[in-house]
Design a protein around this motif. Structure first.
Motif, PDB file in Angstrom:
ATOM      1  N   GLN A   1      44.395  78.696  85.668  1.00 43.07           N
ATOM      2  CA  GLN A   1      44.508  80.008  86.286  1.00 43.07           C
ATOM      3  C   GLN A   1      45.911  80.601  86.188  1.00 43.07           C
ATOM      4  O   GLN A   1      46.131  81.750  86.585  1.00 43.07           O
ATOM      5  CB  GLN A   1      44.096  79.919  87.763  1.00 43.07           C
ATOM      6  CG  GLN A   1      42.659  79.443  87.976  1.00 43.07           C
ATOM      7  CD  GLN A   1      41.657  80.313  87.238  1.00 43.07           C
ATOM      8  OE1 GLN A   1      41.667  81.537  87.380  1.00 43.07           O
ATOM      9  NE2 GLN A   1      40.802  79.693  86.445  1.00 43.07           N
ATOM     10  N   ALA A   2      46.852  79.851  85.653  1.00 44.06           N
ATOM     11  CA  ALA A   2      48.216  80.358  85.529  1.00 44.06           C
ATOM     12  C   ALA A   2      48.269  81.500  84.525  1.00 44.06           C
ATOM     13  O   ALA A   2      47.669  81.423  83.450  1.00 44.06           O
ATOM     14  CB  ALA A   2      49.157  79.239  85.090  1.00 44.06           C
ATOM     15  N   THR A   3      48.981  82.562  84.878  1.00 44.73           N
ATOM     16  CA  THR A   3      49.051  83.744  84.022  1.00 44.73           C
ATOM     17  C   THR A   3      50.410  83.937  83.381  1.00 44.73           C
ATOM     18  O   THR A   3      50.545  84.701  82.423  1.00 44.73           O
ATOM     19  CB  THR A   3      48.707  85.008  84.829  1.00 44.73           C
ATOM     20  OG1 THR A   3      49.605  85.101  85.951  1.00 44.73           O
ATOM     21  CG2 THR A   3      47.269  84.948  85.325  1.00 44.73           C
ATOM     22  N   ASP A   4      51.415  83.270  83.906  1.00 46.59           N
ATOM     23  CA  ASP A   4      52.750  83.371  83.329  1.00 46.59           C
ATOM     24  C   ASP A   4      53.491  82.073  83.605  1.00 46.59           C
ATOM     25  O   ASP A   4      52.949  81.155  84.241  1.00 46.59           O
ATOM     26  CB  ASP A   4      53.512  84.578  83.890  1.00 46.59           C
ATOM     27  CG  ASP A   4      53.593  84.574  85.409  1.00 46.59           C
ATOM     28  OD1 ASP A   4      53.389  83.504  86.027  1.00 46.59           O
ATOM     29  OD2 ASP A   4      53.850  85.641  85.998  1.00 46.59           O
ATOM     30  N   LEU A   5      54.723  81.985  83.134  1.00 47.37           N
ATOM     31  CA  LEU A   5      55.461  80.732  83.281  1.00 47.37           C
ATOM     32  C   LEU A   5      55.697  80.384  84.745  1.00 47.37           C
ATOM     33  O   LEU A   5      55.567  79.221  85.139  1.00 47.37           O
ATOM     34  CB  LEU A   5      56.797  80.833  82.536  1.00 47.37           C
ATOM     35  CG  LEU A   5      57.686  79.584  82.569  1.00 47.37           C
ATOM     36  CD1 LEU A   5      56.955  78.378  81.978  1.00 47.37           C
ATOM     37  CD2 LEU A   5      58.993  79.833  81.827  1.00 47.37           C
ATOM     38  N   ALA A   6      56.000  81.368  85.557  1.00 49.97           N
ATOM     39  CA  ALA A   6      56.274  81.093  86.975  1.00 49.97           C
ATOM     40  C   ALA A   6      55.041  80.536  87.680  1.00 49.97           C
ATOM     41  O   ALA A   6      55.125  79.561  88.441  1.00 49.97           O
ATOM     42  CB  ALA A   6      56.757  82.366  87.671  1.00 49.97           C
ATOM     43  N   SER A   7      53.871  81.148  87.455  1.00 49.18           N
ATOM     44  CA  SER A   7      52.654  80.664  88.118  1.00 49.18           C
ATOM     45  C   SER A   7      52.237  79.313  87.554  1.00 49.18           C
ATOM     46  O   SER A   7      51.692  78.477  88.280  1.00 49.18           O
ATOM     47  CB  SER A   7      51.520  81.679  87.976  1.00 49.18           C
ATOM     48  OG  SER A   7      51.189  81.902  86.613  1.00 49.18           O
TER      49      SER A   7
END
Length: 317
Positions: free
Chosen positions: A16-22
């Motif tokens: 479910q991660a959409t970018d590096l931070a998530s």
């Protein structure tokens, strides 16, 4: 439960991660009960899950693992299936793990006797990761190393003939954990997997030659041997065998027989026979393949060879 269901239900899922931070946040959640996720500067991370007495150490690329459905390291999937612990060093870009913060991390593992907590340690990497697997294996005496197409170094004074990574030559390969052939001293078994027809890879393999190193040649797999072995379902089994202490030249040869039904390999050997002017060999390949598989391309080529050269009159192999 089906394999797909098991994967969906797995705790080890950052899909479910959409970018590096998530993604980083999710990796921290995954490890919070039985390990850790630690940044090592801006370009590297250490992901550790403590699950069993065998430790699988992998060196992997951020882009590659985030392109998978679960956005997890390949080693995590293998370790989860076997009940092993897993340590993954993740690199963002072609860093070759040449970073003082990575060195200090491994220094800390040595000081803490981290690797001594496990009954067996297997270290895996491919390409730049294969280099790193060899280079940092010095920290885990007695470990088994499986390195696919490893580079010995990119130092132009030693490997100036390798023109594939010119920009990365700016990195320092002469300081700590630098020259991989020196760093594998003290390991257990080292298995170097490479395609001998890839000249630069074969030359790196020669630099890594030691009495305890077993070269495992995979001719005609091309520039990405790790991808080909994974597609053949050979790579996971190789790592499994290493983790069980049963990987040998003979056990690998048994797995390597899967090439006989692997389309890219078969096309490569057919192309080689054609371009080197061996029509009889082409016919033998086509006959072997068409007896075992539904292979219209090979059947058509065999018909062409028989019509052009009268090879149908030759006895079959």
């Amino acid at each position: 439960m089906t394999a797909d269901a098991a994967q969906t239900d797995s705790h080890f899922d950052a899909s479910q991660a959409t970018d590096l931070a998530s993604w980083c946040a999710r990796m921290e959640e995954i490890c919070e009960d039985s390990g850790y996720f630690e940044p090592l500067g801006d370009k590297h991370w250490a992901f550790f899950v403590d699950e069993g007495s065998t430790l699988l150490v992998t060196f992997e690329s951020l882009d590659t693992l985030r392109a998978t459905p679960r956005q997890m390291p390949m080693g995590c999937t293998l370790a989860e299936a076997k009940g092993w612990s897993h340590l993954c060093l993740i690199a963002d870009g072609e860093t070759w793990y040449r970073d003082d913060r990575v060195y200090r991390y491994f220094d800390r593992l040595v000081d803490d006797a981290f690797f001594e907590d496990f009954d067996r340690v297997v270290i895996y990497g491919a390409g730049p990761g294969g280099y790193a697997a060899c280079a940092f294996s010095v920290c885990a005496p007695g470990a088994s190393v499986v390195a696919v197409q490893p580079r010995a170094t990119l130092d132009p004074a030693i490997a100036g003939w390798d023109r594939r990574h010119l920009a990365q030559r700016r990195l320092c390969f002469t300081d700590r954990y630098g020259y991989a052939p020196d760093m594998i001293e003290g390991t257990g078994d080292v298995f170097v997997i490479f395609d001998p027809h890839q000249t630069a890879d074969a030359m790196h393999a020669a630099l890594l030659s030691k009495p305890f190193v077993t070269p495992l040649r995979t001719p005609f797999l091309g520039e990405r041997v790790d991808h080909a072995l994974a597609a053949m379902d050979v790579l996971p089994q190789v790592i499994d065998l290493a983790g069980e202490g049963r990987l040998t030249r003979a056990s690998f040869a048994t797995l390597w027989r899967k090439r006989r039904i692997f389309g890219p390999y078969l096309k490569n050997i057919l192309h080689h026979a054609d371009t080197t002017g061996h029509p009889h060999r082409e016919a033998m390949i086509c006959r072997s393949v068409t007896r075992r598989m539904a292979a219209p391309r090979f059947r058509r080529r065999l018909a062409e060879l028989e019509a052009d050269t009268g090879l149908a009159l030759l006895p079959e192999e």
